[in-house]
Design a protein around this motif. Structure first.
Motif, mmCIF file in Angstrom:
data_model
loop_
_atom_site.group_PDB
_atom_site.id
_atom_site.type_symbol
_atom_site.label_atom_id
_atom_site.label_comp_id
_atom_site.label_asym_id
_atom_site.label_seq_id
_atom_site.Cartn_x
_atom_site.Cartn_y
_atom_site.Cartn_z
ATOM 1 N N SER A 20 0.841 -1.187 0.000
ATOM 2 C CA SER A 20 0.000 0.000 0.000
ATOM 3 C C SER A 20 0.879 1.239 0.000
ATOM 4 C CB SER A 20 -0.899 0.027 1.240
ATOM 5 O OG SER A 20 -1.763 -1.079 1.285
ATOM 6 N N CYS A 21 0.357 2.296 -0.570
ATOM 7 C CA CYS A 21 1.049 3.574 -0.562
ATOM 8 C C CYS A 21 0.009 4.648 -0.283
ATOM 9 C CB CYS A 21 1.747 3.828 -1.883
ATOM 10 S SG CYS A 21 2.551 5.440 -2.000
ATOM 11 N N THR A 22 0.130 5.285 0.854
ATOM 12 C CA THR A 22 -0.830 6.303 1.260
ATOM 13 C C THR A 22 -0.192 7.680 1.134
ATOM 14 O OG1 THR A 22 -1.871 4.759 2.780
ATOM 15 C CG2 THR A 22 -2.332 7.091 3.113
ATOM 16 N N ALA A 23 -0.959 8.623 0.594
ATOM 17 C CA ALA A 23 -0.430 9.965 0.359
ATOM 18 C C ALA A 23 -1.135 10.990 1.224
ATOM 19 C CB ALA A 23 -0.602 10.331 -1.111
ATOM 20 N N SER A 24 -0.409 12.057 1.469
ATOM 21 C CA SER A 24 -0.972 13.145 2.269
ATOM 22 C C SER A 24 -1.630 14.211 1.409
ATOM 23 C CB SER A 24 0.146 13.802 3.080
ATOM 24 O OG SER A 24 1.113 14.365 2.215
ATOM 25 N N ALA A 25 -1.478 14.088 0.087
ATOM 26 C CA ALA A 25 -1.907 15.155 -0.818
ATOM 27 C C ALA A 25 -3.415 15.242 -0.973
ATOM 28 C CB ALA A 25 -1.288 14.941 -2.192
ATOM 29 N N ARG A 26 -3.924 16.477 -0.966
ATOM 30 C CA ARG A 26 -5.346 16.696 -1.222
ATOM 31 C C ARG A 26 -5.714 16.309 -2.647
ATOM 32 N NH1 ARG A 26 -6.687 22.741 1.150
ATOM 33 N NH2 ARG A 26 -6.167 22.328 3.334
ATOM 34 N N PHE A 28 -4.705 14.004 -4.562
ATOM 35 C CA PHE A 28 -4.246 12.640 -4.882
ATOM 36 C C PHE A 28 -4.855 12.122 -6.171
ATOM 37 C CE2 PHE A 28 -2.515 8.565 -3.788
ATOM 38 C CZ PHE A 28 -3.420 7.633 -4.276
ATOM 39 N N GLY A 29 -6.113 12.399 -6.380
ATOM 40 C CA GLY A 29 -6.814 11.890 -7.542
ATOM 41 C C GLY A 29 -6.284 12.416 -8.861
ATOM 42 N N SER A 69 -3.606 -0.803 -8.393
ATOM 43 C CA SER A 69 -4.920 -0.172 -8.300
ATOM 44 C C SER A 69 -4.806 1.058 -7.410
ATOM 45 C CB SER A 69 -5.964 -1.144 -7.743
ATOM 46 O OG SER A 69 -5.614 -1.556 -6.432
ATOM 47 N N ARG A 70 -5.862 1.860 -7.420
ATOM 48 C CA ARG A 70 -5.860 3.054 -6.597
ATOM 49 C C ARG A 70 -7.253 3.304 -6.040
ATOM 50 N NH1 ARG A 70 -3.891 7.735 -10.310
ATOM 51 N NH2 ARG A 70 -4.403 9.018 -8.481
ATOM 52 N N ASP A 71 -7.289 3.870 -4.863
ATOM 53 C CA ASP A 71 -8.545 4.272 -4.240
ATOM 54 C C ASP A 71 -8.394 5.743 -3.880
ATOM 55 O OD1 ASP A 71 -10.670 4.853 -2.514
ATOM 56 O OD2 ASP A 71 -10.697 2.843 -1.685
ATOM 57 N N ASN A 72 -8.927 6.604 -4.715
ATOM 58 C CA ASN A 72 -8.719 8.034 -4.531
ATOM 59 C C ASN A 72 -9.370 8.547 -3.252
ATOM 60 O OD1 ASN A 72 -7.224 8.219 -6.899
ATOM 61 N ND2 ASN A 72 -9.030 8.723 -8.145
ATOM 62 N N LYS A 74 -9.499 7.058 -0.466
ATOM 63 C CA LYS A 74 -8.601 6.714 0.646
ATOM 64 C C LYS A 74 -7.194 7.252 0.419
ATOM 65 C CE LYS A 74 -11.040 2.499 1.983
ATOM 66 N NZ LYS A 74 -10.922 1.032 2.201
ATOM 67 N N LYS A 75 -6.976 7.893 -0.726
ATOM 68 C CA LYS A 75 -5.649 8.421 -1.063
ATOM 69 C C LYS A 75 -4.597 7.332 -0.964
ATOM 70 C CE LYS A 75 -6.799 13.073 0.520
ATOM 71 N NZ LYS A 75 -6.412 14.198 1.390
ATOM 72 N N THR A 76 -4.932 6.196 -1.495
ATOM 73 C CA THR A 76 -4.059 5.033 -1.386
ATOM 74 C C THR A 76 -3.938 4.312 -2.717
ATOM 75 O OG1 THR A 76 -4.669 4.754 0.947
ATOM 76 C CG2 THR A 76 -3.670 2.868 -0.156
#
Length: 122
Positions: A20-26, A28-29, A69-72, A74-76
């Motif tokens: 998993s890779c989680t981002a702090s960015a608003r 992200f999408g 894959s990505r889950d915008n 969840k910013k992940t």
């Protein structure tokens, strides 16, 4: 932008892991995202990427075994790794590209996570 990669570990050949890779960015999408890896004594290499539209790319060595894959919401971003081989052993890095392309080239990525170690035993 801060990226936090997790999910690495020790697994036997043929096993599976999900990174998993989680981002702090608003925003992200709007980012293209990628996974790269660096094995012992090797240069960093492209593994997989995903664009803002969901277009995916894979290196030949992982095609058919790994799924990005990505889950915008969840910013992940995720990397499902199946049928792991000893040669998949590496530190895996996630990266973000504010242009949104999700390229295979490492130079387009402005932000990088700290890496998570994947070790596949034979």
């Amino acid at each position: 932008v801060q990226l936090q990669a997790s999910g690495g570990g020790l697994v036997q050949a043929g096993g599976s892991l999900r990174l998993s890779c989680t981002a702090s960015a608003r925003a992200f999408g709007t980012y293209g995202l990628g996974w790269f890896r660096q094995g012992p004594g090797e240069e960093r290499e492209f593994v997989s990427s995903i664009s803002t539209t969901g277009k995916t790319r894979y290196s030949e060595s992982v095609e058919g075994r790994f799924t990005i894959s990505r889950d915008n919401a969840k910013k992940t971003m995720y990397l499902q790794m199946n049928s792991l081989k000893p040669e998949d052993t590496a530190v895996y890095y996630c990266a973000a590209d504010t242009h949104g392309y999700g390229s295979a080239g490492s130079t387009v990525y402005e932000y990088w996570g700290q890496g998570t170690l994947v070790t596949v035993s034979s």
